[in-house]
Scaffold this active site. Structure first.
Site, PDB file in Angstrom:
ATOM      1  N   PHE A 106       0.812  -1.214   0.000  1.00  0.00           N
ATOM      2  CA  PHE A 106       0.000   0.000   0.000  1.00  0.00           C
ATOM      3  C   PHE A 106       0.848   1.269   0.000  1.00  0.00           C
ATOM      4  O   PHE A 106       0.388   2.333  -0.369  1.00  0.00           O
ATOM      5  CB  PHE A 106      -0.962   0.005   1.196  1.00  0.00           C
ATOM      6  CG  PHE A 106      -0.331   0.376   2.507  1.00  0.00           C
ATOM      7  CD1 PHE A 106      -0.168   1.705   2.854  1.00  0.00           C
ATOM      8  CD2 PHE A 106       0.101  -0.595   3.397  1.00  0.00           C
ATOM      9  CE1 PHE A 106       0.411   2.057   4.066  1.00  0.00           C
ATOM     10  CE2 PHE A 106       0.677  -0.255   4.607  1.00  0.00           C
ATOM     11  CZ  PHE A 106       0.837   1.074   4.946  1.00  0.00           C
ATOM     12  N   LYS A 107       2.108   1.156   0.389  1.00  0.00           N
ATOM     13  CA  LYS A 107       2.932   2.360   0.519  1.00  0.00           C
ATOM     14  C   LYS A 107       3.249   3.029  -0.812  1.00  0.00           C
ATOM     15  O   LYS A 107       3.745   4.150  -0.828  1.00  0.00           O
ATOM     16  CB  LYS A 107       4.211   2.023   1.276  1.00  0.00           C
ATOM     17  CG  LYS A 107       3.891   1.591   2.696  1.00  0.00           C
ATOM     18  CD  LYS A 107       5.122   1.347   3.516  1.00  0.00           C
ATOM     19  CE  LYS A 107       4.784   1.057   4.958  1.00  0.00           C
ATOM     20  NZ  LYS A 107       4.411  -0.354   5.184  1.00  0.00           N
TER      21      LYS A 107
END
Ligand code: PLP
Length: 430
Positions: A106-107
């Site tokens: 998700f980063k």
């Protein structure tokens, strides 16, 4: 938007300055001076908005006027060039897949957004910046990928030797160009402590502009609030009480969800799901906040002993323990429980979860025991093949490798070993 330091000993500053500095001069995290809820029509009308339109409206107040609206539109569109699908497992549990970006965690969203903001602030090449970042696994790859080739930005990534997965290591050590990887003989907490020391070291900061690309940086942290809005768009016509279970380490992601809620997004409740690094779970039980050194688990990106963003959560709830407890629950799970959950998800739903997602799934199950009517969405924060050893061992099935993973396999690793803060300093000064 102006930002203040949560230590309250530094002057307020602009978005631009907060991004370039990362941490305030008094070591405090920056927090926006105000949060204005979005108009009700925004949520009524969400079916008619694209992801980029939603993201633009949601983030605008936090970045203007330093980033003009036309530039922001482009930044948001470029950041969100992949999908965010919600997959329903049953009528009570869904998962939000946050792994469709270039490094499959998700980063990517925060890293891509922040890189583009810094690039805009450095368009006349006068503000050369060194991004110094500690990673427990996924930040390194996302930041390396997001910042690769950005002019005027050098990136130095510290990662704990032998404590990230092979694929994670490849993603952060093989890109070259403006990206340098330092392999630290220690834990993630050691990496994070070295980064913090560097930020406060005037013999360094007088010679170079250092900033952070961890979720302490507002440009990395705030875009994560998009995920919660994208989920709402996909589920609000079907489910009323949406609960999010967020596998948490530094607590940036769950804290971004709370910001989405402050903007008016109807979120019923949060579950902060922990592995055995469970300082927040213990806090919610005892009201005592006692960080402990991190222990290594199979959900390594959550092996954080002293979560940086906890202080922002305290700010959102104005240090009111009862208000926090009303809105957030937290549970902690062992590696054995996590493996069992991965197997259960695979057997019952024919879905392959990574260890972090599986911790989130367990958080949903705990919450549903007390709240059987809720619909709980756990965030699938990384693609299962990033943790290939664990996943294949548990479900006893070979996994096909997605393109993004294949692209880094077999590339040559380049890293520099460091053991002490002095080693880091020597590296930075050269
Ligand atoms: C970083 C990370 C987390 C933890 O997120 P925080 O915002 O630090 O709480 C969870 N899962 C994965 C896969 C991650 O990379």
């Amino acid at each position: 938007m102006n930002y203040y330091s949560l230590n309250k000993q530094a002057p307020n500053t602009s978005f631009k300055d907060a991004v370039i500095k990362g941490l305030a001069p008094d070591k405090g995290l920056y927090f926006p001076e105000s949060i204005t809820p979005l108009p009700k029509e925004f949520f009524y009308n969400i079916d008619n908005l694209s992801y980029s339109e939603i993201a633009f409206e949601a983030i605008k107040q936090f970045v203007s006027p330093e980033i003009p609206e036309t530039v922001l539109k482009t930044i948001v569109e470029e950041t969100l060039s992949f999908d965010f699908p919600v997959v329903e497992l049953n009528k009570n549990i869904s998962t939000l897949e946050l792994f469709h970006g270039p490094t499959m965690a998700f980063k990517d969203v925060g890293a891509r957004f922040m890189a583009r903001c810094l690039s805009y602030f450095n368009q006349d090449n006068t503000n050369e910046v060194t991004v110094l970042v500690a990673t427990s696994g996924d930040t390194g790859g996302a930041v390396a990928n997001g910042f690769l080739g950005v002019k005027g930005v050098n990136v130095v990534i510290l990662y704990p030797s032998g404590k990230v997965s092979d694929i994670q290591e490849m993603q952060l050590t093989t890109l070259g160009q403006n990206i340098k990887a330092l392999e630290v003989n220690g834990t993630f907490d050691d990496c994070q402590a070295m980064v913090k020391t560097a930020f406060l070291d005037e013999t360094l900061t007088s010679k170079m502009q250092l900033t952070s690309a961890n979720s302490i940086n507002v440009a990395r942290w705030l875009p994560q609030l998009f995920y919660f809005m994208f989920t709402y768009k996909q589920l609000h016509n079907k489910y009323e009480d949406i609960v999010f279970s967020v596998p948490s380490g530094n607590f940036g992601n769950v804290c971004a969800g709370m910001m989405a809620q402050q903007l008016g997004l109807p979120i019923k409740h949060f579950v902060a799901s922990n592995n055995e690094n469970n300082v927040v779970t213990r806090y919610l039980q005892t009201e005592l906040y006692s960080p402990k050194p991190s222990v290594q688990t199979i959900s390594n990106a959550m092996d954080v002993g002293a979560p940086s963003n906890f202080i922002r959560i305290q700010e959102i709830y104005k240090n009111n323990f009862e208000a926090l407890k009303e809105n957030v629950s937290s549970y902690s799970f062992s590696d054995d429980e996590t493996r069992e959950a991965m197997l259960e998800i695979y057997n019952d739903y024919n879905y392959v979860a990574d260890p972090h997602g599986a911790v989130g799934y367990l958080g949903c199950k705990s919450h549903l025991k007390e709240n059987p009517e809720a619909h709980c969405v756990f965030l699938e924060t990384a693609h299962p093949t990033k943790f290939l050893d664990v996943v294949e061992e548990v479900i006893k099935e070979k996994q096909p490798l997605p393109e993004q993973i294949q692209a880094v396999m077999g590339k040559e690793k380049e890293s520099v070993l460091v053991s002490t803060y002095e080693d880091l300093k020597v590296f930075l000064l050269n």
